[in-house]
Design a protein around this motif. Structure first.
Motif, mmCIF file in Angstrom:
data_model
loop_
_atom_site.group_PDB
_atom_site.id
_atom_site.type_symbol
_atom_site.label_atom_id
_atom_site.label_comp_id
_atom_site.label_asym_id
_atom_site.label_seq_id
_atom_site.Cartn_x
_atom_site.Cartn_y
_atom_site.Cartn_z
ATOM 1 N N SER A 46 0.838 -1.227 0.043
ATOM 2 C CA SER A 46 -0.036 -0.012 -0.205
ATOM 3 C C SER A 46 0.777 1.172 0.148
ATOM 4 O O SER A 46 1.880 1.256 0.653
ATOM 5 C CB SER A 46 -0.879 -0.048 1.239
ATOM 6 O OG SER A 46 -1.688 -1.286 1.294
ATOM 7 N N ILE A 47 0.596 2.246 -1.058
ATOM 8 C CA ILE A 47 1.292 3.423 -1.021
ATOM 9 C C ILE A 47 0.472 4.556 -0.556
ATOM 10 O O ILE A 47 -0.904 4.481 -0.992
ATOM 11 C CB ILE A 47 1.735 3.768 -2.535
ATOM 12 C CG1 ILE A 47 2.709 2.610 -2.956
ATOM 13 C CG2 ILE A 47 2.775 4.830 -2.593
ATOM 14 C CD1 ILE A 47 2.909 2.498 -4.347
ATOM 15 N N LEU A 48 0.725 5.284 0.638
ATOM 16 C CA LEU A 48 0.365 6.509 0.757
ATOM 17 C C LEU A 48 0.880 8.071 0.631
ATOM 18 O O LEU A 48 2.107 8.068 1.189
ATOM 19 C CB LEU A 48 -0.126 6.403 2.377
ATOM 20 C CG LEU A 48 -0.675 7.721 3.121
ATOM 21 C CD1 LEU A 48 -2.409 7.508 2.346
ATOM 22 C CD2 LEU A 48 -0.883 7.336 4.699
ATOM 23 N N LEU A 49 0.170 8.675 -0.200
ATOM 24 C CA LEU A 49 0.869 9.963 -0.716
ATOM 25 C C LEU A 49 0.451 11.133 0.115
ATOM 26 O O LEU A 49 -0.642 11.163 0.663
ATOM 27 C CB LEU A 49 0.461 10.393 -1.956
ATOM 28 C CG LEU A 49 0.561 9.306 -3.108
ATOM 29 C CD1 LEU A 49 0.228 9.749 -4.503
ATOM 30 C CD2 LEU A 49 1.960 8.914 -3.239
ATOM 31 N N ASP A 50 1.663 11.806 0.736
ATOM 32 C CA ASP A 50 1.093 13.161 1.212
ATOM 33 C C ASP A 50 1.237 14.305 0.197
ATOM 34 O O ASP A 50 2.297 14.485 -0.206
ATOM 35 C CB ASP A 50 2.286 13.495 2.321
ATOM 36 C CG ASP A 50 2.314 14.767 3.117
ATOM 37 O OD1 ASP A 50 1.511 15.602 2.622
ATOM 38 O OD2 ASP A 50 3.202 14.925 3.781
ATOM 39 N N LEU A 72 7.484 10.814 -7.710
ATOM 40 C CA LEU A 72 7.283 9.797 -8.852
ATOM 41 C C LEU A 72 8.467 8.732 -9.017
ATOM 42 O O LEU A 72 7.937 7.745 -9.689
ATOM 43 C CB LEU A 72 7.423 10.680 -10.196
ATOM 44 C CG LEU A 72 5.959 11.620 -10.089
ATOM 45 C CD1 LEU A 72 6.271 12.670 -11.251
ATOM 46 C CD2 LEU A 72 4.655 10.750 -10.268
ATOM 47 N N GLY A 73 9.629 9.084 -8.604
ATOM 48 C CA GLY A 73 10.662 8.312 -8.946
ATOM 49 C C GLY A 73 10.826 7.146 -7.906
ATOM 50 O O GLY A 73 10.942 5.875 -8.272
ATOM 51 N N TYR A 74 10.386 7.463 -6.787
ATOM 52 C CA TYR A 74 10.090 6.485 -5.654
ATOM 53 C C TYR A 74 8.900 5.382 -6.076
ATOM 54 O O TYR A 74 9.188 4.214 -6.006
ATOM 55 C CB TYR A 74 9.812 6.991 -4.234
ATOM 56 C CG TYR A 74 10.760 8.034 -3.741
ATOM 57 C CD1 TYR A 74 11.970 8.000 -4.052
ATOM 58 C CD2 TYR A 74 10.488 8.956 -2.849
ATOM 59 C CE1 TYR A 74 13.015 8.957 -3.664
ATOM 60 C CE2 TYR A 74 11.410 10.022 -2.330
ATOM 61 C CZ TYR A 74 12.591 9.807 -2.836
ATOM 62 O OH TYR A 74 13.534 10.919 -2.004
ATOM 63 N N ILE A 75 7.906 5.967 -6.595
ATOM 64 C CA ILE A 75 6.733 5.172 -7.124
ATOM 65 C C ILE A 75 7.335 4.405 -8.223
ATOM 66 O O ILE A 75 6.824 3.175 -8.150
ATOM 67 C CB ILE A 75 5.513 6.136 -7.405
ATOM 68 C CG1 ILE A 75 4.884 6.785 -6.032
ATOM 69 C CG2 ILE A 75 4.475 5.053 -8.075
ATOM 70 C CD1 ILE A 75 4.226 7.802 -6.459
ATOM 71 N N GLU A 76 8.188 4.716 -9.124
ATOM 72 C CA GLU A 76 8.485 3.881 -10.105
ATOM 73 C C GLU A 76 9.403 2.855 -9.650
ATOM 74 O O GLU A 76 9.044 1.446 -10.071
ATOM 75 C CB GLU A 76 9.166 4.740 -11.113
ATOM 76 C CG GLU A 76 9.759 4.070 -12.441
ATOM 77 C CD GLU A 76 10.410 4.817 -13.222
ATOM 78 O OE1 GLU A 76 10.551 4.203 -14.636
ATOM 79 O OE2 GLU A 76 10.614 5.910 -13.182
ATOM 80 N N GLU A 141 1.717 6.721 -15.057
ATOM 81 C CA GLU A 141 0.805 7.822 -15.719
ATOM 82 C C GLU A 141 -0.119 8.619 -14.836
ATOM 83 O O GLU A 141 -0.456 9.298 -14.852
ATOM 84 C CB GLU A 141 -0.080 7.029 -16.738
ATOM 85 C CG GLU A 141 -0.972 7.799 -17.465
ATOM 86 C CD GLU A 141 -1.908 6.718 -18.426
ATOM 87 O OE1 GLU A 141 -3.170 7.035 -18.637
ATOM 88 O OE2 GLU A 141 -1.560 5.889 -19.173
ATOM 89 N N VAL A 142 -0.669 7.630 -13.853
ATOM 90 C CA VAL A 142 -1.994 8.467 -12.883
ATOM 91 C C VAL A 142 -1.236 9.066 -11.960
ATOM 92 O O VAL A 142 -1.702 10.099 -11.649
ATOM 93 C CB VAL A 142 -2.710 6.933 -12.087
ATOM 94 C CG1 VAL A 142 -3.695 7.633 -11.241
ATOM 95 C CG2 VAL A 142 -3.329 6.248 -13.335
ATOM 96 N N CYS A 143 0.087 8.748 -11.524
ATOM 97 C CA CYS A 143 0.581 9.381 -10.414
ATOM 98 C C CYS A 143 1.020 10.603 -10.945
ATOM 99 O O CYS A 143 1.197 11.758 -10.173
ATOM 100 C CB CYS A 143 1.822 8.660 -9.787
ATOM 101 S SG CYS A 143 1.091 7.396 -8.670
#
Length: 299
Positions: A46-50, A72-76, A141-143
């Motif tokens: 699970s990823i939670l964005l601030d 975005l780099g971390y999410i990738e 794309e979505v992020c």
């Protein structure tokens, strides 16, 4: 009879030889729980964005790389590691999932629908190579849309991280059949307009003003924090079934001890919730954090 004895001794010799430890200790046998190992291999990420103003490229500009670009780099990296994990499993053993949260959710319905599509689960029926590789593409794309929307309208909704832990973590992020990993992208400060509580020296929030007000900006901050029991307000939850990775901690430059204070607050809070495995990392370039993410998820 002699030949039979020789065969038996040979089998025992070679069997033990395979199990000899590096320090030449005698052969030992361990009972392995196959079910337990399979469960550990099944990931629930699970990823939670601030989405607070920490991503504002004007207010908190960074010439080397803007903070939203780091996110975005971390999410990738997270999604690539997830894909790698799936590709290295036998098809019949695949049963893994990944999802993303924003709390509070954006007011944009179209964007919320896209976020819903980021809740992805793979099993032996749908885990084709092509579908697996679409995960990181879809997330990128979505992020990118999420961050661009938040930055362009400049209506930063903040992040109710404490509220998420209190009200949603158990229901949304924990499945006892999985290894539950929660990755939070935040600067480490916690503040939400609907959750502002102070009780003695415990607060539901943490800001640079809070740290300065408590006098935690000197070299003796640690002793003072311990003596006066500063920290986050307890949420009375035991979350021993999750592992937490916090990425992007970005302390104010006005206090040389700010980063240490933020990590101390988080460490104390997560420990109080019985979370045994967690890491807290400052905002660094994605290339440097890539190994951290890889090791945390796959170790």
């Amino acid at each position: 009879m002699r030949i039979y004895l020789i065969i038996v001794l040979s089998i025992l010799f070679f069997s033990c030889k395979k199990e000899v430890a590096p320090n030449n200790e005698s052969c030992s046998y361990k009972k392995v729980s196959v079910k337990k190992n399979k469960q550990k291999q099944n990931l629930n990420i699970s990823i939670l964005l601030d989405l607070s103003d920490r991503i504002d490229s004007v207010k908190f500009s960074n010439p080397s790389m803007e903070y939203y670009q780091r996110d975005l780099g971390y999410i990738e990296s997270i999604t690539k590691v997830f894909e790698s994990h799936l590709m290295n499993k036998k098809t019949y053993s695949i049963n893994d999932k990944i999802q993303l949260f924003i709390d509070p959710e954006p007011s944009d319905r179209a964007l919320n629908k896209k976020i819903t599509n980021l809740k992805i689960q793979f099993d032996k029926k749908n885990a084709t190579k092509n579908k697996i590789k679409q995960t990181s593409i879809k997330y990128k794309e979505v992020c990118t849309d999420i961050y661009n929307t938040a930055i362009s309208d400049r209506k930063y909704i903040g992040s109710n991280i404490r509220g998420f832990f209190k009200n949603k973590m158990n229901d949304y992020c924990i499945d006892n059949k999985y290894r539950n990993i929660v990755i939070i992208l935040t600067d480490g400060y916690i503040f939400h307009k609907h959750d502002i509580i102070k009780s003695k020296n415990k607060t539901s929030y943490l800001t640079p003003k809070t740290i300065k007000g408590f006098g935690l900006n000197t070299e003796k901050w640690n002793k003072k924090m311990e003596r006066h029991n500063y920290g986050f307000l307890s949420i009375d939850k035991k979350l021993e079934n999750i592992e937490v990775l916090v990425l992007g901690i970005n302390p104010s430059n006005n206090n040389p001890y700010e980063g240490e204070v933020i990590k101390a607050y988080w460490s104390k809070w997560l420990t109080e919730m019985s979370i045994k495995k967690f890491q807290l990392k400052t905002a660094d370039l994605p290339t440097h954090i890539d190994d951290v993410i890889n090791n945390f998820i796959l170790n």
